[in-house]
Design an enzyme around this catalytic site. Structure first.
Site, PDB file in Angstrom:
ATOM      1  N   LYS A   1      51.455  42.591  63.690  1.00 46.51           N
ATOM      2  CA  LYS A   1      52.021  43.894  63.302  1.00 46.51           C
ATOM      3  C   LYS A   1      52.950  44.340  64.415  1.00 46.51           C
ATOM      4  O   LYS A   1      52.771  43.950  65.571  1.00 46.51           O
ATOM      5  CB  LYS A   1      50.893  44.928  63.132  1.00 46.51           C
ATOM      6  CG  LYS A   1      51.262  46.108  62.288  1.00 46.51           C
ATOM      7  CD  LYS A   1      51.110  45.849  60.793  1.00 46.51           C
ATOM      8  CE  LYS A   1      51.653  46.999  59.972  1.00 46.51           C
ATOM      9  NZ  LYS A   1      51.377  46.844  58.537  1.00 46.51           N
TER      10      LYS A   1
ATOM     11  N   ASP B   1      56.873  48.442  56.595  1.00 44.82           N
ATOM     12  CA  ASP B   1      55.669  49.278  56.593  1.00 44.82           C
ATOM     13  C   ASP B   1      56.180  50.720  56.605  1.00 44.82           C
ATOM     14  O   ASP B   1      57.344  50.959  56.220  1.00 44.82           O
ATOM     15  CB  ASP B   1      54.785  48.965  57.819  1.00 44.82           C
ATOM     16  CG  ASP B   1      53.402  49.611  57.740  1.00 44.82           C
ATOM     17  OD1 ASP B   1      52.573  49.157  56.932  1.00 44.82           O
ATOM     18  OD2 ASP B   1      53.139  50.586  58.473  1.00 44.82           O
TER      19      ASP B   1
HETATM   20  P1  NDP Z   1      56.358  54.856  53.412  1.00 43.04           P
HETATM   21  O1  NDP Z   1      57.058  55.122  54.686  1.00 43.04           O
HETATM   22  O2  NDP Z   1      57.133  54.394  52.236  1.00 43.04           O
HETATM   23  O3  NDP Z   1      55.533  56.145  52.973  1.00 43.04           O
HETATM   24  C1  NDP Z   1      54.563  56.702  53.809  1.00 43.04           C
HETATM   25  C2  NDP Z   1      54.022  57.949  53.149  1.00 43.04           C
HETATM   26  O4  NDP Z   1      52.910  58.417  53.909  1.00 43.04           O
HETATM   27  C3  NDP Z   1      55.043  59.083  53.126  1.00 43.04           C
HETATM   28  O5  NDP Z   1      54.798  59.873  51.993  1.00 43.04           O
HETATM   29  C4  NDP Z   1      54.697  59.829  54.415  1.00 43.04           C
HETATM   30  O6  NDP Z   1      55.093  61.186  54.428  1.00 43.04           O
HETATM   31  C5  NDP Z   1      53.199  59.730  54.400  1.00 43.04           C
HETATM   32  N1  NDP Z   1      52.687  59.877  55.770  1.00 43.04           N
HETATM   33  C6  NDP Z   1      53.005  59.141  56.860  1.00 43.04           C
HETATM   34  N2  NDP Z   1      52.347  59.602  57.946  1.00 43.04           N
HETATM   35  C7  NDP Z   1      51.620  60.650  57.503  1.00 43.04           C
HETATM   36  C8  NDP Z   1      50.713  61.532  58.123  1.00 43.04           C
HETATM   37  N3  NDP Z   1      50.451  61.444  59.427  1.00 43.04           N
HETATM   38  N4  NDP Z   1      50.122  62.495  57.344  1.00 43.04           N
HETATM   39  C9  NDP Z   1      50.383  62.596  56.014  1.00 43.04           C
HETATM   40  N5  NDP Z   1      51.225  61.768  55.375  1.00 43.04           N
HETATM   41  C10 NDP Z   1      51.831  60.818  56.110  1.00 43.04           C
HETATM   42  O7  NDP Z   1      55.198  53.814  53.783  1.00 43.04           O
HETATM   43  P2  NDP Z   1      54.383  52.834  52.816  1.00 43.04           P
HETATM   44  O8  NDP Z   1      54.188  53.474  51.499  1.00 43.04           O
HETATM   45  O9  NDP Z   1      55.002  51.498  52.902  1.00 43.04           O
HETATM   46  O10 NDP Z   1      52.991  52.744  53.587  1.00 43.04           O
HETATM   47  C11 NDP Z   1      51.909  53.645  53.322  1.00 43.04           C
HETATM   48  C12 NDP Z   1      50.605  53.017  53.808  1.00 43.04           C
HETATM   49  O11 NDP Z   1      50.405  51.766  53.148  1.00 43.04           O
HETATM   50  C13 NDP Z   1      50.546  52.704  55.308  1.00 43.04           C
HETATM   51  O12 NDP Z   1      49.202  52.841  55.755  1.00 43.04           O
HETATM   52  C14 NDP Z   1      50.931  51.225  55.345  1.00 43.04           C
HETATM   53  O13 NDP Z   1      50.444  50.573  56.511  1.00 43.04           O
HETATM   54  C15 NDP Z   1      50.216  50.734  54.112  1.00 43.04           C
HETATM   55  N6  NDP Z   1      50.699  49.464  53.574  1.00 43.04           N
HETATM   56  C16 NDP Z   1      52.010  49.322  53.174  1.00 43.04           C
HETATM   57  C17 NDP Z   1      52.425  48.118  52.650  1.00 43.04           C
HETATM   58  C18 NDP Z   1      53.789  47.945  52.056  1.00 43.04           C
HETATM   59  O14 NDP Z   1      54.013  46.930  51.411  1.00 43.04           O
HETATM   60  N7  NDP Z   1      54.705  48.885  52.223  1.00 43.04           N
HETATM   61  C19 NDP Z   1      51.532  46.943  52.605  1.00 43.04           C
HETATM   62  C20 NDP Z   1      50.172  47.240  52.957  1.00 43.04           C
HETATM   63  C21 NDP Z   1      49.803  48.444  53.464  1.00 43.04           C
HETATM   64  P3  NDP Z   1      56.310  61.640  55.351  1.00 43.04           P
HETATM   65  O15 NDP Z   1      57.523  61.195  54.622  1.00 43.04           O
HETATM   66  O16 NDP Z   1      56.166  63.125  55.451  1.00 43.04           O
HETATM   67  O17 NDP Z   1      56.111  60.953  56.683  1.00 43.04           O
END
Ligand code: NDP
Length: 452
Positions: free
Chosen positions: A130, A170
């Site tokens: 990562k 991510d």
């Molecule tokens: P994105 O950047 O597309 O979206 C992240 C989302 O989470 C946004 O809505 C963001 O809001 C919110 N968020 C981030 N930090 C916080 C926080 N501290 N409190 C509340 N909301 C928060 O990321 P992904 O959708 O790709 O990833 C989301 C999760 O899924 C992560 O844990 C990632 O590790 C996991 N994941 C992703 C994969 C992928 O293929 N993309 C694969 C496997 C796991 P804001 O815009 O306000 O920051």
């Protein structure tokens, strides 16, 4: 050497804490896995003798570097970048890159550790890694983001490669950022190889990679429900996040007849009792991906919806819950509130969204609970297939990839059932199942290599 000569669980965790001071997320992730593994390897001397768990909980290497870049106003900015290469016993390191101000070495070490088990569960040959930076892409221009990504890759390129370490996206790293980083890698090395996944379709990307994590999480939930004679059809679902994973999880829930009641971002959550249907979801995707706006705007756009500032959606009564935002976004009290309100299943789209107290609450309530390393493995699985397509210089058709995704998620589900069941009890402990099934393959490969 007998098993009793070895450290017990408490001594092991004390050692992890001592060696990783202040790294709370990393210690939390190791503790959650170690509880199940200690139980499983109790009578397996070889795993103790070769210190397998201790070695998996010590990354192969952590690379930390300075990322200097110039913003649109000519200011020189300095960020920190990392790549954590946790374990490559069963394949090249593989895992996403995160750009978010909350990124620390501890967060990336926890993610790389978890990734090692997740990648093993997919059945594909991928090790765990990562990376990321404390860079905040929010509010930055495309040119700012491009210059940052180019500078980040100007260091990272030394440590990655199609057969060495293959990063992906991510939080904060989507198609735009992958494009800038791939372009810089190609420019520096003069090589067109599958060094990153999540690429655009024009330059080696795979169909359904964007959808795979969210869709896969819902397939896993569907598999758990099917096993107990139930389905997603007609269920009220609470989803957190509004990024890649959350929006595609919501899309698949809608397709399978469920109703999505909530979405969130770091500002709060929106509750739409009428349901966030396909049309509203398209609006959210445009808001987040194109306009890069805040979820609170949803409540102004759609009548009947409410925005709850600074709150999380777990107070909304539901049948199913899908945390899809970030780590530790669901506490013990929130888990107990979900159970009290009748929630019968939880599938984690985000990585480690439920804290240890919350995990225990779900376990005690014996609801269907799918931990992230199993439930959200669909994204990295399709990334693994993107690597295969790049190596073979081919592009597979959409239906073929959809079938693979369904099959891989079912395979992970069945492996969890195999290791997470107890004789005479219908209930499956999916946390234990995922931890042990993920561990066994990596551990056995490590045993084969001897002490390296
Ligand atoms: P994105 O950047 O597309 O979206 C992240 C989302 O989470 C946004 O809505 C963001 O809001 C919110 N968020 C981030 N930090 C916080 C926080 N501290 N409190 C509340 N909301 C928060 O990321 P992904 O959708 O790709 O990833 C989301 C999760 O899924 C992560 O844990 C990632 O590790 C996991 N994941 C992703 C994969 C992928 O293929 N993309 C694969 C496997 C796991 P804001 O815009 O306000 O920051």
């Amino acid at each position: 050497m007998s098993v009793s000569d070895h450290v017990d669980f408490n001594q092991f965790i004390e050692g992890v804490k001592k060696r990783n001071p202040g790294q709370l997320e990393f210690v939390q992730a190791v503790q959650e896995v170690a509880e199940d593994i200690f139980d499983y390897i109790g009578d397996k001397v070889e795993y103790h003798e070769y210190q397998i768990l201790r070695r998996i909980a010590e990354p192969d290497r952590v690379v930390s570097f300075r990322v200097c870049w110039e913003d649109d106003n000519g200011n020189i900015r300095v960020q920190r970048g990392w790549r954590v290469q946790n374990n490559n016993a069963i394949g090249p390191y593989k895992g996403g890159i995160r750009f978010h101000p909350s990124v620390t070495e501890s967060v990336l070490k926890f993610l790389a550790f978890e990734q090692t088990f997740k990648n093993s569960l997919t059945g594909l040959p991928m090790g765990g890694g990562k990376g990321g930076s404390n860079f905040n892409p929010k509010g930055k221009s495309d040119h700012d983001v491009m210059r940052f990504c180019q500078s980040f890759m100007t260091e990272l390129y030394r440590h990655v490669g199609a057969d060495v370490d293959v990063p992906a996206g991510d939080i904060g790293v989507g198609g735009r950022e992958i494009g800038y980083m791939f372009g810089q890698y190609k420019r520096i090395t003069n090589q067109f190889t599958g060094v990153l996944t999540g690429k655009g379709l024009e330059y080696g990307g795979s169909l359904i990679r964007t959808e795979a994590t969210g869709y896969g999480t819902v397939y896993f939930l569907q598999d758990m429900l099917e096993r107990v004679g139930d389905s997603i059809d007609g269920k009220n679902c609470v989803v957190s996040g509004s990024g890649n994973v959350a929006t595609y999880a919501a899309e698949k829930i809608n397709q399978l007849g469920g109703k999505v009641l909530t979405l969130s971002d770091s500002g709060g959550f929106i509750h739409d009792p009428a349901g966030i249907d396909a049309e509203k979801l398209a609006w959210v995707k445009e808001l987040k991906e194109v306009r890069r706006g805040r979820i609170e705007e949803y409540a102004k756009e759609f009548k009947g919806a409410e925005f709850h500032e600074g709150e999380r959606p777990w107070v909304v009564p539901c049948d199913l819950a899908l945390p899809c935002a970030t780590q530790n976004e669901l506490s013990g009290d929130e888990a107990r509130a979900l159970v009290k309100n009748g929630c019968l299943g939880v599938a984690e789209g985000a990585n480690m969204p439920t804290d240890l107290d919350g995990i225990n609450a779900f376990k005690e309530a014996r609801i269907l609970y799918a931990p992230s390393k199993a439930a959200n493995a669909g994204g990295v699985a399709i990334s693994g297939l993107e690597m295969s397509q790049n190596s073979a210089r081919v592009s597979w058709r959409e239906q073929e990839l959809q079938d693979h995704l369904v099959e891989i998620m079912r395979g992970i589900h069945d492996r969890c059932v195999e290791y997470g069941g107890t004789a005479g009890d219908e209930h499956i402990d999916y946390v234990r199942g995922a931890n042990i099934a993920g561990f066994v393959k990596v551990a056995d490969a490590m045993l084969a290599y001897g002490v390296v």
